[in-house]
Motif scaffolding. Sequence first.
Motif, PDB file in Angstrom:
ATOM      1  N   TYR A 148       0.832  -1.202   0.000  1.00  0.00           N
ATOM      2  CA  TYR A 148       0.000   0.000   0.000  1.00  0.00           C
ATOM      3  C   TYR A 148       0.870   1.257   0.000  1.00  0.00           C
ATOM      4  CZ  TYR A 148      -2.810   3.803   1.829  1.00  0.00           C
ATOM      5  OH  TYR A 148      -3.390   5.031   2.015  1.00  0.00           O
ATOM      6  N   VAL A 149       1.876   1.286   0.865  1.00  0.00           N
ATOM      7  CA  VAL A 149       2.772   2.448   0.948  1.00  0.00           C
ATOM      8  C   VAL A 149       3.509   2.643  -0.377  1.00  0.00           C
ATOM      9  CG1 VAL A 149       4.872   3.326   2.075  1.00  0.00           C
ATOM     10  CG2 VAL A 149       3.018   2.360   3.450  1.00  0.00           C
ATOM     11  N   GLN A 150       4.030   1.558  -0.959  1.00  0.00           N
ATOM     12  CA  GLN A 150       4.720   1.644  -2.251  1.00  0.00           C
ATOM     13  C   GLN A 150       3.789   2.174  -3.337  1.00  0.00           C
ATOM     14  OE1 GLN A 150       6.876  -1.884  -3.570  1.00  0.00           O
ATOM     15  NE2 GLN A 150       6.967  -2.555  -1.433  1.00  0.00           N
ATOM     16  N   PHE A 151       2.563   1.671  -3.346  1.00  0.00           N
ATOM     17  CA  PHE A 151       1.574   2.045  -4.361  1.00  0.00           C
ATOM     18  C   PHE A 151       1.238   3.535  -4.275  1.00  0.00           C
ATOM     19  CE2 PHE A 151      -2.285   1.451  -6.849  1.00  0.00           C
ATOM     20  CZ  PHE A 151      -1.924   0.406  -7.678  1.00  0.00           C
ATOM     21  N   VAL A 152       0.957   3.987  -3.059  1.00  0.00           N
ATOM     22  CA  VAL A 152       0.621   5.405  -2.857  1.00  0.00           C
ATOM     23  C   VAL A 152       1.804   6.280  -3.234  1.00  0.00           C
ATOM     24  CG1 VAL A 152       0.001   7.150  -1.137  1.00  0.00           C
ATOM     25  CG2 VAL A 152      -1.150   4.935  -1.132  1.00  0.00           C
ATOM     26  N   LYS A 153       2.996   5.906  -2.799  1.00  0.00           N
ATOM     27  CA  LYS A 153       4.194   6.689  -3.127  1.00  0.00           C
ATOM     28  C   LYS A 153       4.399   6.749  -4.639  1.00  0.00           C
ATOM     29  CE  LYS A 153       9.163   6.946  -2.485  1.00  0.00           C
ATOM     30  NZ  LYS A 153      10.367   6.300  -1.971  1.00  0.00           N
ATOM     31  N   PHE A 154       4.247   5.621  -5.326  1.00  0.00           N
ATOM     32  CA  PHE A 154       4.430   5.575  -6.767  1.00  0.00           C
ATOM     33  C   PHE A 154       3.485   6.555  -7.466  1.00  0.00           C
ATOM     34  CE2 PHE A 154       3.444   3.880 -10.976  1.00  0.00           C
ATOM     35  CZ  PHE A 154       4.701   3.639 -11.492  1.00  0.00           C
ATOM     36  N   PHE A 155       2.199   6.525  -7.100  1.00  0.00           N
ATOM     37  CA  PHE A 155       1.223   7.415  -7.739  1.00  0.00           C
ATOM     38  C   PHE A 155       1.413   8.860  -7.306  1.00  0.00           C
ATOM     39  CE2 PHE A 155      -0.771   3.705  -9.403  1.00  0.00           C
ATOM     40  CZ  PHE A 155      -1.435   4.149 -10.536  1.00  0.00           C
ATOM     41  N   ASN A 156       1.829   9.100  -6.069  1.00  0.00           N
ATOM     42  CA  ASN A 156       2.099  10.472  -5.634  1.00  0.00           C
ATOM     43  C   ASN A 156       3.253  11.081  -6.426  1.00  0.00           C
ATOM     44  OD1 ASN A 156       0.052  10.521  -3.746  1.00  0.00           O
ATOM     45  ND2 ASN A 156       1.383  10.082  -2.011  1.00  0.00           N
ATOM     46  N   VAL A 157       4.321  10.329  -6.598  1.00  0.00           N
ATOM     47  CA  VAL A 157       5.468  10.826  -7.365  1.00  0.00           C
ATOM     48  C   VAL A 157       5.064  11.044  -8.823  1.00  0.00           C
ATOM     49  CG1 VAL A 157       7.792  10.265  -8.206  1.00  0.00           C
ATOM     50  CG2 VAL A 157       7.203   9.852  -5.816  1.00  0.00           C
ATOM     51  N   ALA A 158       4.307  10.101  -9.381  1.00  0.00           N
ATOM     52  CA  ALA A 158       3.846  10.254 -10.767  1.00  0.00           C
ATOM     53  C   ALA A 158       3.014  11.523 -10.912  1.00  0.00           C
ATOM     54  CB  ALA A 158       3.037   9.025 -11.197  1.00  0.00           C
ATOM     55  N   ALA A 159       2.136  11.775  -9.953  1.00  0.00           N
ATOM     56  CA  ALA A 159       1.300  12.985 -10.013  1.00  0.00           C
ATOM     57  C   ALA A 159       2.152  14.244  -9.872  1.00  0.00           C
ATOM     58  CB  ALA A 159       0.237  12.935  -8.913  1.00  0.00           C
ATOM     59  N   GLN A 160       3.095  14.236  -8.942  1.00  0.00           N
ATOM     60  CA  GLN A 160       3.953  15.404  -8.722  1.00  0.00           C
ATOM     61  C   GLN A 160       4.804  15.715  -9.944  1.00  0.00           C
ATOM     62  OE1 GLN A 160       6.109  14.225  -5.242  1.00  0.00           O
ATOM     63  NE2 GLN A 160       4.421  14.673  -3.857  1.00  0.00           N
ATOM     64  N   GLU A 161       5.241  14.678 -10.644  1.00  0.00           N
ATOM     65  CA  GLU A 161       6.125  14.883 -11.786  1.00  0.00           C
ATOM     66  C   GLU A 161       5.377  14.984 -13.117  1.00  0.00           C
ATOM     67  OE1 GLU A 161       9.462  12.209 -11.725  1.00  0.00           O
ATOM     68  OE2 GLU A 161       9.989  12.803  -9.679  1.00  0.00           O
TER      69      GLU A 161
END
Length: 170
Positions: A148-161
Amino acid sequence: MGIEASYRRITPQEFERLQNEVAYAGVYFGDDLETDEEIYAYFETLRNSDRYLDIDKYWRSLHFLFTGVSYDSENNGDMLLHKVFMGGSATPWEATYGMVRYLTVSEVNEMSEALNNILEDDFKSRLDSLLGSHESRAYMEPHFFDLYVQFVKFFNVAAQEGDIVLLSLD
């Protein structure tokens, strides 16, 4: 075995290049790999990249943990979170199961926000329902929290970038 899900973050410029240059797309997706060593090196590079997320066969369980329903249920629960696993638009590139799909920059932003709004109590309750008193709970519960943490981080970084996300079921 089973169906495995993986995600790749790419810039809109990379996505455009993949669509316009067949040879580049072939290299990007490893279509030109011939030896076991080349294939191994390709996947090792992917696994070590922060632009790649492999959730293995756990996508079905994560779908339930995020939405509260099975991925193949007629009621898909939270449709936006359902789309994290089953959404996107088809690309011309083949995956083992169907076509590689992509999530637009705006879809990635929406999904990032939805993932950040999953209530911890809902997640824990669904995890209890999923794992029950099964003997594997001791090591699976931390594993699902980590995913869950990996998934959220992955999508957060994708959104930020401002990235597009490719989804492949293999």
